[in-house]
Write a protein that holds these residues in place. Sequence first.
Motif, PDB file in Angstrom:
ATOM      1  N   HIS A   1       0.867  -1.057  -0.117  1.00  0.00           N
ATOM      2  CA  HIS A   1      -0.107  -0.156  -0.015  1.00  0.00           C
ATOM      3  C   HIS A   1       0.711   1.369  -0.056  1.00  0.00           C
ATOM      4  O   HIS A   1       0.360   2.257   0.229  1.00  0.00           O
ATOM      5  CB  HIS A   1      -0.952  -0.051   1.251  1.00  0.00           C
ATOM      6  CG  HIS A   1      -1.860  -1.108   1.112  1.00  0.00           C
ATOM      7  ND1 HIS A   1      -3.012  -1.002   0.037  1.00  0.00           N
ATOM      8  CD2 HIS A   1      -2.013  -2.223   1.598  1.00  0.00           C
ATOM      9  CE1 HIS A   1      -3.918  -2.134   0.151  1.00  0.00           C
ATOM     10  NE2 HIS A   1      -3.245  -2.932   1.211  1.00  0.00           N
ATOM     11  N   LYS A   2       2.050   1.168  -0.437  1.00  0.00           N
ATOM     12  CA  LYS A   2       3.406   2.144  -0.518  1.00  0.00           C
ATOM     13  C   LYS A   2       3.374   2.587  -2.067  1.00  0.00           C
ATOM     14  O   LYS A   2       3.720   3.782  -2.163  1.00  0.00           O
ATOM     15  CB  LYS A   2       4.298   1.816   0.343  1.00  0.00           C
ATOM     16  CG  LYS A   2       4.017   1.772   1.987  1.00  0.00           C
ATOM     17  CD  LYS A   2       5.364   1.646   2.591  1.00  0.00           C
ATOM     18  CE  LYS A   2       5.381   1.240   4.120  1.00  0.00           C
ATOM     19  NZ  LYS A   2       6.524   1.135   4.936  1.00  0.00           N
ATOM     20  N   THR A   3       3.526   1.457  -2.696  1.00  0.00           N
ATOM     21  CA  THR A   3       3.983   1.563  -3.935  1.00  0.00           C
ATOM     22  C   THR A   3       2.734   2.381  -5.056  1.00  0.00           C
ATOM     23  O   THR A   3       1.949   1.594  -5.054  1.00  0.00           O
ATOM     24  CB  THR A   3       4.480   0.334  -4.748  1.00  0.00           C
ATOM     25  OG1 THR A   3       5.413   0.012  -3.776  1.00  0.00           O
ATOM     26  CG2 THR A   3       4.951   0.493  -6.035  1.00  0.00           C
ATOM     27  N   LYS A   4       2.922   3.477  -5.355  1.00  0.00           N
ATOM     28  CA  LYS A   4       1.738   4.093  -5.961  1.00  0.00           C
ATOM     29  C   LYS A   4       2.386   4.025  -7.526  1.00  0.00           C
ATOM     30  O   LYS A   4       3.605   4.438  -7.808  1.00  0.00           O
ATOM     31  CB  LYS A   4       1.279   5.603  -5.573  1.00  0.00           C
ATOM     32  CG  LYS A   4       0.814   5.689  -4.337  1.00  0.00           C
ATOM     33  CD  LYS A   4       0.289   7.245  -3.868  1.00  0.00           C
ATOM     34  CE  LYS A   4      -0.386   7.381  -2.712  1.00  0.00           C
ATOM     35  NZ  LYS A   4      -0.687   8.548  -2.645  1.00  0.00           N
ATOM     36  N   LEU A   5       1.317   3.728  -8.381  1.00  0.00           N
ATOM     37  CA  LEU A   5       1.622   3.694  -9.799  1.00  0.00           C
ATOM     38  C   LEU A   5       1.873   5.082 -10.359  1.00  0.00           C
ATOM     39  O   LEU A   5       1.141   5.981  -9.907  1.00  0.00           O
ATOM     40  CB  LEU A   5       0.757   2.822 -10.490  1.00  0.00           C
ATOM     41  CG  LEU A   5       0.407   1.359 -10.155  1.00  0.00           C
ATOM     42  CD1 LEU A   5      -0.694   0.800 -11.015  1.00  0.00           C
ATOM     43  CD2 LEU A   5       1.603   0.594 -10.389  1.00  0.00           C
ATOM     44  N   LYS A   6       2.725   5.344 -11.236  1.00  0.00           N
ATOM     45  CA  LYS A   6       3.041   6.513 -11.965  1.00  0.00           C
ATOM     46  C   LYS A   6       2.694   6.647 -13.492  1.00  0.00           C
ATOM     47  O   LYS A   6       2.800   5.344 -14.071  1.00  0.00           O
ATOM     48  CB  LYS A   6       4.563   7.030 -11.746  1.00  0.00           C
ATOM     49  CG  LYS A   6       4.789   7.138 -10.050  1.00  0.00           C
ATOM     50  CD  LYS A   6       6.184   7.467  -9.880  1.00  0.00           C
ATOM     51  CE  LYS A   6       7.092   6.589 -10.712  1.00  0.00           C
ATOM     52  NZ  LYS A   6       7.317   5.393 -10.258  1.00  0.00           N
ATOM     53  N   GLN A   7       2.567   7.856 -14.086  1.00  0.00           N
ATOM     54  CA  GLN A   7       2.180   7.857 -15.145  1.00  0.00           C
ATOM     55  C   GLN A   7       3.335   7.071 -16.095  1.00  0.00           C
ATOM     56  O   GLN A   7       4.636   7.715 -15.625  1.00  0.00           O
ATOM     57  CB  GLN A   7       1.933   9.261 -15.753  1.00  0.00           C
ATOM     58  CG  GLN A   7       1.817   9.336 -17.264  1.00  0.00           C
ATOM     59  CD  GLN A   7       0.464   9.502 -17.581  1.00  0.00           C
ATOM     60  OE1 GLN A   7      -0.410   9.393 -16.600  1.00  0.00           O
ATOM     61  NE2 GLN A   7       0.170   9.601 -18.954  1.00  0.00           N
ATOM     62  N   GLY A   8       3.446   6.506 -16.988  1.00  0.00           N
ATOM     63  CA  GLY A   8       4.329   6.014 -17.746  1.00  0.00           C
ATOM     64  C   GLY A   8       4.860   4.780 -17.194  1.00  0.00           C
ATOM     65  O   GLY A   8       5.875   3.979 -17.956  1.00  0.00           O
ATOM     66  N   ASP A   9       4.338   3.984 -16.239  1.00  0.00           N
ATOM     67  CA  ASP A   9       4.502   2.973 -15.799  1.00  0.00           C
ATOM     68  C   ASP A   9       4.006   1.698 -16.632  1.00  0.00           C
ATOM     69  O   ASP A   9       3.273   1.869 -17.086  1.00  0.00           O
ATOM     70  CB  ASP A   9       4.376   2.511 -14.224  1.00  0.00           C
ATOM     71  CG  ASP A   9       5.137   3.183 -13.066  1.00  0.00           C
ATOM     72  OD1 ASP A   9       6.124   3.727 -13.553  1.00  0.00           O
ATOM     73  OD2 ASP A   9       4.479   3.460 -12.036  1.00  0.00           O
ATOM     74  N   ILE A  10       4.944   0.536 -16.479  1.00  0.00           N
ATOM     75  CA  ILE A  10       4.111  -0.833 -17.213  1.00  0.00           C
ATOM     76  C   ILE A  10       3.809  -1.510 -16.089  1.00  0.00           C
ATOM     77  O   ILE A  10       5.093  -1.841 -15.175  1.00  0.00           O
ATOM     78  CB  ILE A  10       4.925  -1.304 -18.276  1.00  0.00           C
ATOM     79  CG1 ILE A  10       6.205  -1.788 -17.836  1.00  0.00           C
ATOM     80  CG2 ILE A  10       4.760  -0.331 -19.622  1.00  0.00           C
ATOM     81  CD1 ILE A  10       7.113  -2.572 -19.154  1.00  0.00           C
ATOM     82  N   VAL A  11       2.883  -2.432 -15.819  1.00  0.00           N
ATOM     83  CA  VAL A  11       2.531  -3.087 -14.603  1.00  0.00           C
ATOM     84  C   VAL A  11       2.045  -4.317 -15.217  1.00  0.00           C
ATOM     85  O   VAL A  11       1.041  -4.674 -15.577  1.00  0.00           O
ATOM     86  CB  VAL A  11       1.431  -2.192 -13.809  1.00  0.00           C
ATOM     87  CG1 VAL A  11       1.107  -2.952 -12.818  1.00  0.00           C
ATOM     88  CG2 VAL A  11       1.534  -0.775 -13.733  1.00  0.00           C
ATOM     89  N   SER A  12       2.733  -5.469 -14.768  1.00  0.00           N
ATOM     90  CA  SER A  12       2.783  -6.862 -15.000  1.00  0.00           C
ATOM     91  C   SER A  12       1.713  -7.409 -13.918  1.00  0.00           C
ATOM     92  O   SER A  12       2.183  -7.188 -12.635  1.00  0.00           O
ATOM     93  CB  SER A  12       3.887  -7.624 -15.273  1.00  0.00           C
ATOM     94  OG  SER A  12       4.599  -7.044 -16.352  1.00  0.00           O
ATOM     95  N   VAL A  13       0.645  -7.856 -14.110  1.00  0.00           N
ATOM     96  CA  VAL A  13      -0.038  -8.694 -13.201  1.00  0.00           C
ATOM     97  C   VAL A  13      -0.156 -10.060 -13.498  1.00  0.00           C
ATOM     98  O   VAL A  13      -0.829 -10.436 -14.622  1.00  0.00           O
ATOM     99  CB  VAL A  13      -1.708  -7.931 -13.063  1.00  0.00           C
ATOM    100  CG1 VAL A  13      -2.462  -8.536 -11.884  1.00  0.00           C
ATOM    101  CG2 VAL A  13      -1.390  -6.293 -12.741  1.00  0.00           C
ATOM    102  N   ASP A  14      -0.100 -10.845 -12.490  1.00  0.00           N
ATOM    103  CA  ASP A  14      -0.133 -12.326 -12.716  1.00  0.00           C
ATOM    104  C   ASP A  14      -1.353 -12.824 -11.621  1.00  0.00           C
ATOM    105  O   ASP A  14      -1.090 -12.542 -10.294  1.00  0.00           O
ATOM    106  CB  ASP A  14       1.139 -13.071 -12.510  1.00  0.00           C
ATOM    107  CG  ASP A  14       0.989 -14.574 -13.106  1.00  0.00           C
ATOM    108  OD1 ASP A  14       0.163 -14.948 -13.158  1.00  0.00           O
ATOM    109  OD2 ASP A  14       2.495 -14.978 -12.881  1.00  0.00           O
ATOM    110  N   VAL A  15      -2.310 -13.304 -12.051  1.00  0.00           N
ATOM    111  CA  VAL A  15      -3.352 -13.935 -11.543  1.00  0.00           C
ATOM    112  C   VAL A  15      -3.745 -15.234 -11.510  1.00  0.00           C
ATOM    113  O   VAL A  15      -3.567 -16.022 -12.635  1.00  0.00           O
ATOM    114  CB  VAL A  15      -4.705 -12.958 -11.625  1.00  0.00           C
ATOM    115  CG1 VAL A  15      -5.996 -13.510 -10.936  1.00  0.00           C
ATOM    116  CG2 VAL A  15      -4.340 -11.623 -11.541  1.00  0.00           C
ATOM    117  N   GLY A  16      -3.974 -16.141 -10.409  1.00  0.00           N
ATOM    118  CA  GLY A  16      -4.367 -17.229 -10.391  1.00  0.00           C
ATOM    119  C   GLY A  16      -5.667 -17.605  -9.523  1.00  0.00           C
ATOM    120  O   GLY A  16      -5.727 -16.702  -8.485  1.00  0.00           O
ATOM    121  N   ALA A  17      -6.744 -18.392 -10.033  1.00  0.00           N
ATOM    122  CA  ALA A  17      -7.901 -18.709  -9.401  1.00  0.00           C
ATOM    123  C   ALA A  17      -7.869 -20.186  -9.184  1.00  0.00           C
ATOM    124  O   ALA A  17      -7.778 -20.998 -10.086  1.00  0.00           O
ATOM    125  CB  ALA A  17      -8.957 -18.203  -9.778  1.00  0.00           C
TER     126      ALA A  17
END
Length: 250
Positions: free
Chosen positions: A82-98
């Motif tokens: 809850h500290k890492t805020k995304l910034k304009q220009g970032d690329i964000v890899s999200v890996d999800v499993g259910a």
Amino acid sequence: MIVIKTSRELQAMRLATRISARALKLAGEAVEPGVTTGEIDRLIRRYIEGEGATPSFLGYGGFPASACISVNQVVIHGIPDHKTKLKQGDIVSVDVGAFFEGFHGDNARTFPCGDISENAQRLLKATEESLYEGIAQAKAGNRIGDIGSAVQRYVEARGYSVVRDFVGHGVGAKLHEEPSVPNYGTPGRGVRLLPGMTIAIEPMVNAGSHKVKVLSDGWTTVTTDGALSAHFEHTVAITADGPVIMTLPD
């Protein structure tokens, strides 16, 4: 041991893969400047559990979150907070499993945060396209090396490198099953693909060197040269009629 699923098992597994795909789509819609990676993780967990499923990654090997969220030079296994805020220009890899009714679904995608650079756009495009090059080779009778070779050729022809220390995998009743599915290889080599196999094909592509390192938390994996990295993944079923992408939201 490689597990061959029956048609009934594949149908049951489709429920888990759909939940995983919808959670990933929801995560992508939340990627915007100012949002924390922890907020996205909380959103993913709430959705998965609301569907009566369990986040596959939560507690897996001690992983402390419901999804891996990896920003910029982080390749995989980024721990949301809850500290890492995304910034304009970032690329964000999200890996999800259910995990739902005995089966796992596993998928990943790298999302742009607002407007990103042309270099980042090209990396994301090449990585996603390399995934579909690999999927096209996931045909009954082919071999694992055909998948990896297709990904590697596509990526390297565009000046990028494929990560070698981490690979795709079988997926089903267990999150990680045999066989390993590298993003590099030699055509005609490796395990033969048979109908009923389900595999996670997941190119991890770096803008610079293929070399990576794991940080002191034991999870976060970054490029050694600080270059950007992208990650795309689908769970794919091998069938007599060709590859079937299972991690689709609809």
